[in-house]
Design a protein around this motif. Structure first.
Motif, PDB file in Angstrom:
ATOM      1  N   VAL A   1       0.713  -1.564  -0.043  1.00 30.13           N
ATOM      2  CA  VAL A   1       0.138   0.059  -0.245  1.00 30.13           C
ATOM      3  C   VAL A   1       1.124   1.288   0.288  1.00 30.13           C
ATOM      4  N   ARG A   2       0.572   2.389  -0.709  1.00 37.30           N
ATOM      5  CA  ARG A   2       1.312   3.258  -1.104  1.00 37.30           C
ATOM      6  C   ARG A   2       0.482   4.244  -0.058  1.00 37.30           C
ATOM      7  N   ARG A   3       1.073   5.001   0.361  1.00 40.98           N
ATOM      8  CA  ARG A   3       0.453   6.307   0.651  1.00 40.98           C
ATOM      9  C   ARG A   3       1.089   7.300   1.839  1.00 40.98           C
ATOM     10  N   TRP A   4       1.459   8.600   1.306  1.00 37.64           N
ATOM     11  CA  TRP A   4       2.252   9.352   2.061  1.00 37.64           C
ATOM     12  C   TRP A   4       3.908  10.115   1.351  1.00 37.64           C
ATOM     13  N   GLY A   5       3.834   8.819   0.360  1.00 43.29           N
ATOM     14  CA  GLY A   5       4.991   8.451  -0.405  1.00 43.29           C
ATOM     15  C   GLY A   5       5.496   7.561   0.324  1.00 43.29           C
ATOM     16  N   CYS A   6       5.034   6.846   1.329  1.00 46.48           N
ATOM     17  CA  CYS A   6       5.939   5.832   1.339  1.00 46.48           C
ATOM     18  C   CYS A   6       4.818   4.675   1.497  1.00 46.48           C
ATOM     19  N   GLU A   7       5.963   3.164   1.853  1.00 46.47           N
ATOM     20  CA  GLU A   7       5.529   2.301   1.530  1.00 46.47           C
ATOM     21  C   GLU A   7       5.255   1.850   3.295  1.00 46.47           C
ATOM     22  N   ALA A   8       4.107   0.944   3.644  1.00 50.12           N
ATOM     23  CA  ALA A   8       3.632   0.380   4.716  1.00 50.12           C
ATOM     24  C   ALA A   8       5.200  -0.221   5.467  1.00 50.12           C
ATOM     25  N   HIS A   9       6.120  -0.882   4.969  1.00 49.04           N
ATOM     26  CA  HIS A   9       7.029  -1.773   5.437  1.00 49.04           C
ATOM     27  C   HIS A   9       7.744  -0.730   5.558  1.00 49.04           C
ATOM     28  N   GLN A  10       8.070   0.590   5.046  1.00 46.28           N
ATOM     29  CA  GLN A  10       9.181   1.526   5.574  1.00 46.28           C
ATOM     30  C   GLN A  10       8.766   1.346   7.287  1.00 46.28           C
ATOM     31  N   GLY A  11      10.295   1.194   8.047  1.00 46.94           N
ATOM     32  CA  GLY A  11       9.967   2.004   9.497  1.00 46.94           C
ATOM     33  C   GLY A  11      10.539   3.516   9.965  1.00 46.94           C
ATOM     34  N   GLY A  12      10.577   4.144   8.718  1.00 47.09           N
ATOM     35  CA  GLY A  12      11.004   5.454   9.183  1.00 47.09           C
ATOM     36  C   GLY A  12      10.306   6.613  10.182  1.00 47.09           C
ATOM     37  N   ARG A  13      10.342   7.377  10.885  1.00 48.36           N
ATOM     38  CA  ARG A  13       9.395   8.000  12.424  1.00 48.36           C
ATOM     39  C   ARG A  13       9.190   9.417  11.185  1.00 48.36           C
ATOM     40  N   ARG A  14       8.077   9.535  11.366  1.00 49.27           N
ATOM     41  CA  ARG A  14       7.607  11.058  10.648  1.00 49.27           C
ATOM     42  C   ARG A  14       6.748  11.654  10.999  1.00 49.27           C
ATOM     43  N   GLN A  15       6.366  13.023  10.473  1.00 45.80           N
ATOM     44  CA  GLN A  15       5.135  13.107  11.266  1.00 45.80           C
ATOM     45  C   GLN A  15       3.466  13.144  10.922  1.00 45.80           C
ATOM     46  N   PHE A  16       2.454  13.139  11.259  1.00 51.27           N
ATOM     47  CA  PHE A  16       1.414  12.757  10.872  1.00 51.27           C
ATOM     48  C   PHE A  16       0.023  13.739  11.983  1.00 51.27           C
ATOM     49  N   TYR A  17      -0.807  13.964  11.251  1.00 54.99           N
ATOM     50  CA  TYR A  17      -2.228  14.385  11.418  1.00 54.99           C
ATOM     51  C   TYR A  17      -3.397  13.682  11.515  1.00 54.99           C
ATOM     52  N   VAL A  18      -3.776  13.292  12.697  1.00 58.92           N
ATOM     53  CA  VAL A  18      -4.832  12.415  13.014  1.00 58.92           C
ATOM     54  C   VAL A  18      -5.929  12.916  12.973  1.00 58.92           C
ATOM     55  N   GLN A  19      -6.471  13.467  12.158  1.00 58.08           N
ATOM     56  CA  GLN A  19      -8.203  14.155  13.013  1.00 58.08           C
ATOM     57  C   GLN A  19      -9.363  13.042  12.697  1.00 58.08           C
ATOM     58  N   THR A  20      -9.751  13.570  14.153  1.00 59.36           N
ATOM     59  CA  THR A  20     -10.515  12.513  14.942  1.00 59.36           C
ATOM     60  C   THR A  20     -12.300  13.425  14.367  1.00 59.36           C
ATOM     61  N   VAL A  21     -13.509  12.328  15.057  1.00 59.69           N
ATOM     62  CA  VAL A  21     -14.683  12.911  15.242  1.00 59.69           C
ATOM     63  C   VAL A  21     -14.759  14.181  15.524  1.00 59.69           C
ATOM     64  N   PRO A  22     -15.502  14.917  15.410  1.00 57.61           N
ATOM     65  CA  PRO A  22     -15.439  16.317  16.596  1.00 57.61           C
ATOM     66  C   PRO A  22     -15.845  15.770  18.301  1.00 57.61           C
ATOM     67  N   GLN A  23     -15.470  16.438  19.208  1.00 60.74           N
ATOM     68  CA  GLN A  23     -15.443  16.128  20.437  1.00 60.74           C
ATOM     69  C   GLN A  23     -15.679  15.156  20.833  1.00 60.74           C
ATOM     70  N   LEU A  24     -14.213  14.511  20.572  1.00 60.92           N
ATOM     71  CA  LEU A  24     -13.307  13.005  20.744  1.00 60.92           C
ATOM     72  C   LEU A  24     -13.081  12.936  22.329  1.00 60.92           C
ATOM     73  N   THR A  25     -13.905  11.855  23.123  1.00 65.90           N
ATOM     74  CA  THR A  25     -14.367  11.616  24.476  1.00 65.90           C
ATOM     75  C   THR A  25     -12.643  10.951  25.133  1.00 65.90           C
ATOM     76  N   ILE A  26     -12.869  11.158  25.769  1.00 64.71           N
ATOM     77  CA  ILE A  26     -11.219  10.301  26.973  1.00 64.71           C
ATOM     78  C   ILE A  26     -11.339   8.831  26.296  1.00 64.71           C
ATOM     79  N   GLN A  27     -12.815   8.405  26.557  1.00 64.19           N
ATOM     80  CA  GLN A  27     -12.763   7.217  26.505  1.00 64.19           C
ATOM     81  C   GLN A  27     -12.185   6.753  25.042  1.00 64.19           C
ATOM     82  N   GLN A  28     -13.524   7.868  23.825  1.00 65.23           N
ATOM     83  CA  GLN A  28     -13.240   7.295  22.531  1.00 65.23           C
ATOM     84  C   GLN A  28     -11.458   7.247  22.159  1.00 65.23           C
ATOM     85  N   ARG A  29     -10.817   8.220  22.734  1.00 65.35           N
ATOM     86  CA  ARG A  29      -9.125   8.392  22.763  1.00 65.35           C
ATOM     87  C   ARG A  29      -8.387   6.875  23.106  1.00 65.35           C
TER      88      ARG A  29
END
Length: 156
Positions: A1-29
């Motif tokens: 699978v190719r996403r974000w310019g890398c393949e899933a098996h590559q291990g380099g650390r990168r930074q991503f934004y993870v957008q969630t549903v509005p008003q995510l509760t502590i339990q949902q997190r």
């Protein structure tokens, strides 16, 4: 699978934004982090968290419940390494100017801007802030403080 310019098996650390549903509760997190097998970092408006990990982690979050979108954090959103590497002898020790507008209430009857500047200087020094004050006009002062002290100086 190719996403974000890398393949899933590559291990380099990168930074991503993870957008969630509005008003995510502590339990949902907690559920989200459990489902993805990784922890989210700091919050970023609107409804997003920072993920530092490899592409496999980003892919796991993109498939988890409560997630709306995952995208790589663009370089323009990151601090330049040259700025991040400054310490007490770098940017934090450099001088910044803060301009203070004096409203009429600040100037007591017959009190000059110079007298107000002296009161500011005394109070800030007692708070541990090294400051140089100059009277710019009868309604404005200029404070020069170390960048590390700017927050305390403005708050005073």
């Amino acid at each position: 699978v190719r996403r974000w310019g890398c393949e899933a098996h590559q291990g380099g650390r990168r930074q991503f934004y993870v957008q969630t549903v509005p008003q995510l509760t502590i339990q949902q997190r907690r559920e989200l982090e459990f489902d993805a097998g990784a922890r989210l970092g700091s919050y970023h408006p609107h409804n997003a968290f920072l993920l530092v990990g490899d592409c496999a982690s980003a892919l796991a979050f993109s498939r988890a419940r409560h997630v709306v979108w995952v995208g790589e954090r663009p370089p323009a959103h990151k601090m330049l390494p040259a700025l991040a590497s400054f310490n007490g002898s770098g940017f934090g020790a450099s001088q910044v100017d803060i301009f203070v507008a004096l409203v009429p209430e600040a100037l007591r009857a017959g009190e000059s801007a110079a007298a107000v500047a002296l009161a500011f200087k005394t109070g800030l020094r007692e708070a541990g802030v090294v400051v140089e004050l100059r009277v710019a006009s009868d309604r404005k002062l200029t404070m020069q403080v170390a960048a590390n002290d700017a927050g305390r100086a403005v708050g005073w």
